[in-house]
Enzyme design. Structure first.
Site, mmCIF file in Angstrom:
data_model
loop_
_atom_site.group_PDB
_atom_site.id
_atom_site.type_symbol
_atom_site.label_atom_id
_atom_site.label_comp_id
_atom_site.label_asym_id
_atom_site.label_seq_id
_atom_site.Cartn_x
_atom_site.Cartn_y
_atom_site.Cartn_z
ATOM 1 N N ARG A 1 0.815 -1.222 0.000
ATOM 2 C CA ARG A 1 0.000 0.000 0.000
ATOM 3 C C ARG A 1 0.849 1.274 0.000
ATOM 4 O O ARG A 1 0.349 2.348 -0.356
ATOM 5 C CB ARG A 1 -0.992 -0.028 1.171
ATOM 6 C CG ARG A 1 -2.171 -0.952 0.903
ATOM 7 C CD ARG A 1 -3.057 -1.109 2.099
ATOM 8 N NE ARG A 1 -2.550 -2.100 3.033
ATOM 9 C CZ ARG A 1 -2.728 -2.055 4.354
ATOM 10 N NH1 ARG A 1 -3.361 -1.038 4.894
ATOM 11 N NH2 ARG A 1 -2.251 -3.010 5.109
ATOM 12 N N GLU B 1 2.123 -5.197 13.419
ATOM 13 C CA GLU B 1 1.042 -5.238 14.404
ATOM 14 C C GLU B 1 0.477 -6.662 14.436
ATOM 15 O O GLU B 1 0.016 -7.126 15.455
ATOM 16 C CB GLU B 1 -0.050 -4.228 14.015
ATOM 17 C CG GLU B 1 -1.088 -4.013 15.115
ATOM 18 C CD GLU B 1 -2.255 -3.125 14.670
ATOM 19 O OE1 GLU B 1 -2.296 -2.699 13.507
ATOM 20 O OE2 GLU B 1 -3.127 -2.892 15.517
HETATM 21 O O1 LIG Z 1 3.745 0.206 11.575
HETATM 22 P P1 LIG Z 1 3.630 -1.268 11.357
HETATM 23 O O2 LIG Z 1 3.127 -1.996 12.595
HETATM 24 O O3 LIG Z 1 4.875 -1.883 10.836
HETATM 25 O O4 LIG Z 1 2.464 -1.517 10.301
HETATM 26 C C1 LIG Z 1 2.276 -0.758 9.143
HETATM 27 C C2 LIG Z 1 2.380 -1.589 7.902
HETATM 28 O O5 LIG Z 1 1.353 -2.606 7.892
HETATM 29 C C3 LIG Z 1 0.669 -2.559 6.649
HETATM 30 O O6 LIG Z 1 1.278 -3.326 5.683
HETATM 31 P P2 LIG Z 1 1.060 -4.892 5.479
HETATM 32 O O7 LIG Z 1 2.261 -5.624 5.968
HETATM 33 O O8 LIG Z 1 -0.282 -5.285 6.039
HETATM 34 O O9 LIG Z 1 1.124 -5.072 3.915
HETATM 35 P P3 LIG Z 1 0.293 -4.511 2.661
HETATM 36 O O10 LIG Z 1 0.627 -3.047 2.509
HETATM 37 O O11 LIG Z 1 0.854 -5.308 1.533
HETATM 38 O O12 LIG Z 1 -1.179 -4.717 2.888
HETATM 39 C C4 LIG Z 1 0.767 -1.098 6.253
HETATM 40 O O13 LIG Z 1 0.555 -0.919 4.866
HETATM 41 C C5 LIG Z 1 2.164 -0.736 6.675
HETATM 42 O O14 LIG Z 1 3.131 -1.073 5.690
HETATM 43 N N1 LIG Z 2 -4.953 -1.436 11.758
HETATM 44 C C1 LIG Z 2 -4.422 -1.377 10.539
HETATM 45 N N2 LIG Z 2 -5.181 -1.041 9.483
HETATM 46 C C2 LIG Z 2 -4.639 -0.982 8.240
HETATM 47 N N3 LIG Z 2 -3.372 -1.245 7.985
HETATM 48 C C3 LIG Z 2 -2.587 -1.564 9.012
HETATM 49 N N4 LIG Z 2 -1.274 -1.865 9.067
HETATM 50 C C4 LIG Z 2 -0.964 -2.140 10.341
HETATM 51 N N5 LIG Z 2 -2.024 -2.019 11.134
HETATM 52 C C5 LIG Z 2 -3.061 -1.660 10.318
#
Ligand SMILES: O=P(O)(O)OC[C@H]1O[C@H](OP(=O)(O)OP(=O)(O)O)[C@H](O)[C@@H]1O
Ligand SMILES: Nc1ncnc2[nH]cnc12
Length: 173
Positions: A61, A98
């Site tokens: 994302r 998370e």
């Molecule tokens: O601050 P943090 O606890 O590290 O979390 C934030 C990250 O989590 C999500 O990515 P995700 O790994 O879900 O991947 P995606 O973007 O491919 O959905 C979001 O897009 C951030 O990159």
């Molecule tokens: N709560 C949340 N919603 C969307 N993206 C996330 N990436 C990490 N935590 C998230």
């Protein structure tokens, strides 16, 4: 559009992708051309005088507004990806999410030495992803000028882990 209008388009999805997580779904923001343009302009304005050479966005994302912000700043865009997706020589960093643990990679040759880098992602949660990305940039001998997020989950205090450079987020929860 105002920040409150943008916030109104973010959908809370309880218990996704795991029980206890309230997922912030940005799909309605992406669907709206007006929202995309407002977000891009607000994110880029903050860094327009900072001489950003490279915007780095994290899979997946972080790619969405990362490229739009790079356009607005007339900067390069470089991907940080999950393991095994980038060809050639890469540097790696492990991190905690998370909801889980993972590894991130970057192609070292895409970050010129001393490049002024803006790290962008859609969500700042625990800060694990952003911290790992800044460590990747350091390994590549770039300079992290700042962090830019669309959404920050203040209650997870991710920004406390990003001590060395300023953090800017448009929408706070
Ligand atoms: O601050 P943090 O606890 O590290 O979390 C934030 C990250 O989590 C999500 O990515 P995700 O790994 O879900 O991947 P995606 O973007 O491919 O959905 C979001 O897009 C951030 O990159
Ligand atoms: N709560 C949340 N919603 C969307 N993206 C996330 N990436 C990490 N935590 C998230």
């Amino acid at each position: 559009m105002k920040i409150e209008d943008l916030k109104g388009l973010v959908q809370d999805v309880p218990d996704f992708p795991q029980v206890g997580i309230v997922f912030k779904d940005i799909s309605p923001l992406l669907a709206s051309a007006k929202a995309r343009k407002t977000i891009t302009s607000l994110l880029a304005t903050k860094y327009k005088d900072k001489e950003i050479d490279v915007v780095v966005g994290m899979e997946s994302r972080g790619f969405l507004f990362g490229t739009l912000v790079a356009d607005a700043l007339d900067a390069s865009f470089v991907m940080v990806r999950k393991p095994g997706k980038l060809p050639g020589a890469v540097v790696q960093e492990q991190y905690d999410l998370e909801y889980g643990q993972d590894t991130l990679e970057i192609q070292q040759h895409m970050i010129p030495k001393d490049a002024r880098v803006l790290i962008h992602d859609d969500v700042l949660a625990t800060g694990g992803t952003a911290l790992a990305t800044s460590q990747l940039i350091e390994k590549c001998k770039g300079t992290v000028v700042g962090y830019s997020f669309l959404i920050e989950l203040d209650f997870l205090a991710g920004r406390k882990r990003l001590k060395h450079s300023p953090v800017h987020s448009l929408i706070h929860y």
